[in-house]
Motif scaffolding. Structure first.
Motif, mmCIF file in Angstrom:
data_model
loop_
_atom_site.group_PDB
_atom_site.id
_atom_site.type_symbol
_atom_site.label_atom_id
_atom_site.label_comp_id
_atom_site.label_asym_id
_atom_site.label_seq_id
_atom_site.Cartn_x
_atom_site.Cartn_y
_atom_site.Cartn_z
ATOM 1 N N LYS A 243 0.701 -1.139 -0.126
ATOM 2 C CA LYS A 243 -0.051 -0.007 -0.039
ATOM 3 C C LYS A 243 0.788 1.358 -0.089
ATOM 4 C CE LYS A 243 -3.645 -2.105 2.639
ATOM 5 N NZ LYS A 243 -4.323 -2.197 3.875
ATOM 6 N N PRO A 244 1.753 1.375 -0.920
ATOM 7 C CA PRO A 244 2.652 2.712 -0.857
ATOM 8 C C PRO A 244 1.808 3.843 -0.893
ATOM 9 C CG PRO A 244 2.714 1.482 -2.911
ATOM 10 C CD PRO A 244 2.133 0.513 -2.169
ATOM 11 N N ARG A 245 0.818 3.995 -1.870
ATOM 12 C CA ARG A 245 0.262 5.175 -2.257
ATOM 13 C C ARG A 245 -0.564 5.594 -0.839
ATOM 14 N NH1 ARG A 245 -2.666 5.152 -7.693
ATOM 15 N NH2 ARG A 245 -3.304 3.184 -7.403
ATOM 16 N N GLU A 246 -1.276 4.400 0.226
ATOM 17 C CA GLU A 246 -1.721 4.697 1.409
ATOM 18 C C GLU A 246 -1.031 5.252 2.345
ATOM 19 O OE1 GLU A 246 -4.362 1.861 2.860
ATOM 20 O OE2 GLU A 246 -5.189 1.251 0.339
ATOM 21 N N VAL A 247 0.326 4.851 2.328
ATOM 22 C CA VAL A 247 1.271 5.309 3.430
ATOM 23 C C VAL A 247 1.852 6.713 2.957
ATOM 24 C CG1 VAL A 247 3.687 4.935 3.948
ATOM 25 C CG2 VAL A 247 2.413 2.900 3.831
ATOM 26 N N VAL A 248 1.944 6.833 1.661
ATOM 27 C CA VAL A 248 2.379 8.490 1.416
ATOM 28 C C VAL A 248 1.102 9.382 1.730
ATOM 29 C CG1 VAL A 248 2.849 10.065 -0.353
ATOM 30 C CG2 VAL A 248 3.809 7.686 -0.390
ATOM 31 N N ALA A 249 -0.261 8.723 1.813
ATOM 32 C CA ALA A 249 -1.018 9.822 2.084
ATOM 33 C C ALA A 249 -1.333 10.047 3.571
ATOM 34 C CB ALA A 249 -2.573 9.143 1.498
ATOM 35 N N GLU A 250 -0.950 8.907 4.372
ATOM 36 C CA GLU A 250 -1.185 9.021 5.733
ATOM 37 C C GLU A 250 0.090 9.914 6.165
ATOM 38 O OE1 GLU A 250 0.057 6.003 9.434
ATOM 39 O OE2 GLU A 250 -0.624 5.116 7.410
ATOM 40 N N PHE A 251 1.124 9.959 5.545
ATOM 41 C CA PHE A 251 2.383 10.872 5.897
ATOM 42 C C PHE A 251 2.006 12.139 5.348
ATOM 43 C CE2 PHE A 251 6.350 12.880 4.162
ATOM 44 C CZ PHE A 251 6.852 13.006 5.401
ATOM 45 N N ASP A 252 1.213 12.432 4.310
ATOM 46 C CA ASP A 252 0.974 13.772 3.788
ATOM 47 C C ASP A 252 -0.021 14.356 5.010
ATOM 48 O OD1 ASP A 252 -0.361 16.094 2.728
ATOM 49 O OD2 ASP A 252 -0.885 14.972 0.822
ATOM 50 N N LYS A 253 -0.899 13.681 5.608
ATOM 51 C CA LYS A 253 -1.738 14.052 6.664
ATOM 52 C C LYS A 253 -1.080 14.346 7.842
ATOM 53 C CE LYS A 253 -5.584 12.547 9.827
ATOM 54 N NZ LYS A 253 -4.871 12.979 10.981
ATOM 55 N N TYR A 254 -0.086 13.654 8.164
ATOM 56 C CA TYR A 254 0.686 14.114 9.459
ATOM 57 C C TYR A 254 1.481 15.333 9.230
ATOM 58 C CZ TYR A 254 0.095 9.180 11.296
ATOM 59 O OH TYR A 254 -0.668 7.897 11.749
ATOM 60 N N LEU A 255 2.134 15.527 8.061
ATOM 61 C CA LEU A 255 2.852 16.625 7.536
ATOM 62 C C LEU A 255 1.965 17.965 7.955
ATOM 63 C CD1 LEU A 255 5.398 16.151 4.928
ATOM 64 C CD2 LEU A 255 5.856 16.894 7.467
ATOM 65 N N HIS A 256 0.914 17.981 7.214
ATOM 66 C CA HIS A 256 0.102 19.063 7.196
ATOM 67 C C HIS A 256 -0.520 19.434 8.597
ATOM 68 C CE1 HIS A 256 0.468 18.539 2.718
ATOM 69 N NE2 HIS A 256 0.230 19.875 2.715
#
Length: 521
Positions: free
Chosen positions: A186-199
């Motif tokens: 699930k690489p895209r889901e992991v990046v989306a999760e990181f996106d949320k944390y960063l913002h």
């Protein structure tokens, strides 16, 4: 042009550390293994794969370092050696110019620094990839001063973050298109999760509200201190809070010299965590040693000091019930119940066979019981359950991943302070209390109390509503009124019957809850 240069640099780092070979060789397809061997020809790739990935992320800069930190929490997706290596990542970011910090503060409050603070230390006390912290003093209208800590967001972060996130999404899409094995990660889901944390971390007002909620929750527990947020001086880019004095929890020798009871400190840390999880469902999800201090002031001696509230975990009543029952069933070796809980949660495909999942969970968990109870890691238990669940296509919820990561941090800190720490002995009272609250008579009474205000509000309005209804069409409703009066006596008898049945039902339900409670105990 900038994006092309950045993409070229990322590609160079990937080739330098052999990440292309690492990704390709992790899949099951033979042709990908052969391609990985061809690409590795002539390069020195003897270092362990986790170390190569960590060094690559450090080379790519603070955003990728932070991505590695988030990735290290996904032990349900990563092999243990890679997750352990990524957990070593730290923000090694030099501070930005203090003049820029001052300019950011003055823009945020629209006045000169000297009119805001009585003193301001230009040298930052801490610096990370997202923000840095300066000490200062505030002066009130009566001329009294108050020591504060000022957190200032690193300038120009949003454009850098957006560019790197765009590249990460592109790379995640490439990886996912390689094979079905890649999709499982699930690489895209992991990046989306990181996106949320960063913002989320880019909004200091959100962090301040997290701190205020945690401070309010912990007010009745005299084991931890959370700095007060000074709301008149908090914006999305600058956050001013009470300055805290303490010794970093990693400085064990210094705490020993100060006379702190380390064994009690370890137990208090577990108590704090489980209180946040099972009582409040709102927990500090970034409790690494850099964010925890211990007070040695005589008035608050031995209390924890919590810092940095950018990442907070939240749990629903369902999540808490799932966790409590999982832990309880595990320590009873009731693997069938663990399997049933996974299926009942709705995160497992409905066609999953309970006996197969039970057998897999038993194979993973049973070896733990060859050890003394104090050596059993609840964090590792949860991680192993996640890893086993992956074989059965369980959808792991992000809040539970945060919990597992935080639990590992708490265990590591606790056992560094007290190697004989029995985490289960400390956690058990919270689990028992939670279970009693779920099945005991108190839960029934709480639900009745919760519904009472709704009906209390409706009852006074019923005569008026009936009167208005009859006045709208008196001819039409005259006959209805006569019928209503004729049926009044029978209705009263019926109402008495309903009340009696209701009381009987309530007593029966209470007895059922009580029996379940006694059976559980």
């Amino acid at each position: 042009m900038t994006r092309v240069i950045r993409s070229g640099f990322i590609l160079w780092v990937i080739l330098r550390y052999g990440l292309d070979e690492l990704v390709l060789s992790s899949f099951q397809r033979p042709w990908l293994h052969r391609l990985a061997r061809v690409l590795a020809f002539g390069r020195n790739l003897d270092a362990p794969r986790g170390q190569r990935l960590r060094l690559a992320l450090e080379s790519l800069g603070p955003i990728f370092v932070k991505f590695g930190q988030v990735l290290s929490t996904r032990r349900d997706l990563l092999p243990p050696d890679v997750a352990d290596e990524l957990a070593r990542l730290q923000d090694r970011v030099p501070p930005f110019d203090s003049a820029v910090a001052v300019a950011t503060i003055e823009r945020a409050f629209r006045r000169p620094l000297a009119s805001i603070f009585a003193t301001f230390e230009h040298k930052p006390v801490a610096s990370a990839s997202i923000a840095q912290v300066h000490f200062a003093t505030l002066k009130d209208k009566q001329g009294r001063t108050r020591e504060v800590a000022v957190k200032v967001l690193r300038p120009g972060m949003l454009p850098v973050i957006e560019k790197d996130l765009s590249l990460m999404r592109m790379m995640a899409g490439w990886i996912e298109s390689l094979s079905a094995d890649a999709k499982r990660l699930k690489p895209r889901e992991v990046v989306a999760e990181f996106d949320k944390y960063l913002h989320d971390e880019l909004d200091l007002l959100r962090e301040a509200s997290n701190a205020a909620q945690l401070r309010r929750n912990m007010a009745s527990l005299d084991l931890i201190m959370v700095p007060e947020m000074l709301w008149d001086f908090c914006t999305s880019r600058v956050m001013v809070m009470e300055r805290m004095y303490g010794v970093p929890i990693s400085q064990v020798e210094r705490l020993n010299q100060a006379g702190v009871d380390l064994r009690q400190l370890a137990r208090d840390g577990v108590t704090i965590f489980f209180t946040q999880v099972f009582r409040d469902g709102f927990f500090h999800a970034d409790m690494h040693p850099g964010n925890i201090q211990v007070s040695i002031d005589p008035a608050t001696f031995g209390r924890y000091i919590s810092l940095d509230f950018g990442i907070i975990g939240t749990l629903t009543e369902f999540d808490k019930d799932y966790l409590a029952q999982n832990f309880t069933a595990f320590f009873r070796r009731d693997y069938k119940r663990v399997a049933e809980l996974h299926i009942e949660s709705g995160w497992v495909p409905p066609e999953t066979r309970v006996d197969e999942l039970e057998s897999a969970i038993r194979a993973v968990c049973e070896p733990y019981f060859d050890r003394p109870l104090r050596e059993i890691s609840l964090g590792m238990v949860l991680m192993r359950l996640f890893q086993t669940s992956r074989r059965f296509h369980v959808e792991i919820q992000p809040q539970l991943v945060l919990l597992q990561k935080t639990l590992l941090n708490i265990e590591g800190l606790g056992r560094e302070l007290d190697p004989d720490l029995d985490l289960w002995a400390t956690a058990k009272p919270f689990l028992e209390r939670w279970m009693v609250e779920q099945v005991g008579p108190q839960r029934l009474l709480a639900e009745l109390r919760g519904q009472a205000p709704r009906y209390a509000k409706l009852l006074p309005d019923l005569p008026r509503l009936l009167h208005d209804y009859l006045r709208q069409r008196p001819e039409t409703h005259k006959q209805d009124l006569l019928l209503l009066l004729a049926e009044q006596r029978r209705t009263n008898r019926l109402l008495q019957t309903i009340v009696a049945l209701g009381l009987g039902f309530a007593l029966g339900l209470a007895a059922t809850h009580l029996a379940a409670w006694v059976h559980w105990l």
